[in-house]
Design an enzyme around this catalytic site. Structure first.
Site, PDB file in Angstrom:
ATOM      1  N   GLU A  55       0.941  -1.192   0.074  1.00  0.00           N
ATOM      2  CA  GLU A  55      -0.036  -0.046  -0.190  1.00  0.00           C
ATOM      3  C   GLU A  55       0.999   1.274   0.035  1.00  0.00           C
ATOM      4  OE1 GLU A  55      -3.351  -0.131   2.938  1.00  0.00           O
ATOM      5  OE2 GLU A  55      -2.197  -1.951   3.618  1.00  0.00           O
TER       6      GLU A  55
ATOM      7  N   LYS B  93       2.307   4.624   1.572  1.00  0.00           N
ATOM      8  CA  LYS B  93       2.190   5.355   2.817  1.00  0.00           C
ATOM      9  C   LYS B  93       1.995   6.829   2.658  1.00  0.00           C
ATOM     10  CE  LYS B  93       5.557   5.805   6.880  1.00  0.00           C
ATOM     11  NZ  LYS B  93       5.271   7.290   7.019  1.00  0.00           N
TER      12      LYS B  93
ATOM     13  N   ARG C 162      -4.249   9.744  16.527  1.00  0.00           N
ATOM     14  CA  ARG C 162      -3.641   8.462  16.965  1.00  0.00           C
ATOM     15  C   ARG C 162      -2.515   8.716  18.184  1.00  0.00           C
ATOM     16  NH1 ARG C 162      -3.337   3.975  13.912  1.00  0.00           N
ATOM     17  NH2 ARG C 162      -2.684   2.904  15.718  1.00  0.00           N
TER      18      ARG C 162
ATOM     19  N   GLU D 279      -5.778   7.717   7.607  1.00  0.00           N
ATOM     20  CA  GLU D 279      -4.878   9.032   7.597  1.00  0.00           C
ATOM     21  C   GLU D 279      -5.580  10.109   6.894  1.00  0.00           C
ATOM     22  OE1 GLU D 279      -0.593   9.773   7.585  1.00  0.00           O
ATOM     23  OE2 GLU D 279      -1.625   7.998   8.025  1.00  0.00           O
TER      24      GLU D 279
ATOM     25  N   LYS E 215       2.441  -5.258   4.104  1.00  0.00           N
ATOM     26  CA  LYS E 215       1.768  -6.018   5.166  1.00  0.00           C
ATOM     27  C   LYS E 215       1.597  -7.564   4.980  1.00  0.00           C
ATOM     28  CE  LYS E 215      -0.797  -1.875   6.793  1.00  0.00           C
ATOM     29  NZ  LYS E 215      -1.913  -1.078   6.697  1.00  0.00           N
TER      30      LYS E 215
ATOM     31  N   LYS F  29      10.402   3.717   2.801  1.00  0.00           N
ATOM     32  CA  LYS F  29      10.394   5.216   2.676  1.00  0.00           C
ATOM     33  C   LYS F  29      11.115   5.287   1.217  1.00  0.00           C
ATOM     34  CE  LYS F  29       9.192   7.356   6.800  1.00  0.00           C
ATOM     35  NZ  LYS F  29       9.189   8.504   7.362  1.00  0.00           N
TER      36      LYS F  29
END
Length: 226
Positions: free
Chosen positions: A11, A13, A34, A74, A197, A221
């Site tokens: 996915e 980020k 969060r 997000e 994941k 990243k």
């Protein structure tokens, strides 16, 4: 051999603000940042102004209404919305309105809007949301895989990013990483990497956590954009 490769979901980020939405009997009752992973700020009134976030989950014949469903995702600001917001801010500054300023980047603008004390101001800020996981779940059957979970969230009416893939092994992850790196500048929002994941929820459970960090997920990243 091929059949021994682990299945992953890859996915994006997102470069935004992590958010937790709590639905009870299908209705949004609380939204919180969060924070440190344990507790965050209650920002329910502001999050209710985001048109993409359903105040009530969509009910279908094959998906029962959960007693409790904590959706994790997000809050972000699209680049075009960010530019339009800054243009409005520049006009206000030019008109001599006091206390107005432009924003440095979409992430800061989104975070500032979410933490606004006045929901009316938050409502004027063009925020978006993507769901990517779950926290507390009560009275709702979990699907067997993370990819099916994302599909279920979309069926419930939550926005889920279409840029995701189920892949096998390290080569599948590397291919997704390269494909998204090439697409990165063309996306309508900022990302700072991709997330991998383990797809099987049973395997995720077996792998568990290390000091709040899941053993079954890793972020990869990209170098910072110049």
């Amino acid at each position: 051999p091929e059949d021994k490769l682990i299945e992953y979901v890859a996915e994006l980020k997102f470069d935004g603000l992590a958010m937790s939405l709590r639905y009870e009997q299908g209705a949004l009752v609380q939204a919180a940042t969060r924070g440190d992973g344990e507790s965050g700020e209650d920002v329910t009134a502001n999050i209710r102004t985001i048109g993409q976030i359903p105040l009530r989950l969509q009910v279908t014949s094959h998906l029962p209404v959960p007693d409790v469903l904590e959706v994790r995702g997000e809050v972000y600001m699209r680049r075009d919305d960010f530019e339009a917001l800054n243009e409005r801010q520049r006009q206000r500054i030019a008109a001599g309105e006091k206390g107005e300023k432009t924003f440095v980047n979409p992430r800061n603008a989104a975070a500032g809007a979410v933490r606004q004390l006045d929901p009316a101001i938050a409502a004027q800020r063009p925020l978006s949301f993507y769901a990517y996981g779950l926290g507390v779940v009560q009275g709702w059957p979990l699907p067997p895989t993370h990819s099916a979970l994302l599909d279920a969230l979309a069926t419930l009416g939550l926005p889920v990013c279409e840029h995701r893939a189920v892949v096998l092994g390290a080569s599948g992850l590397a291919e997704f990483h390269q494909r998204m790196a090439a697409l990165r500048d063309a996306l309508p929002f900022d990302i700072d990497g991709v997330v991998y994941k383990v797809n099987s929820l049973a395997l995720q459970q077996r792998l568990g956590f290390v000091s709040r960090e899941p053993r079954w997920a890793v972020a990869h990243k990209y170098p910072a954009s110049v």
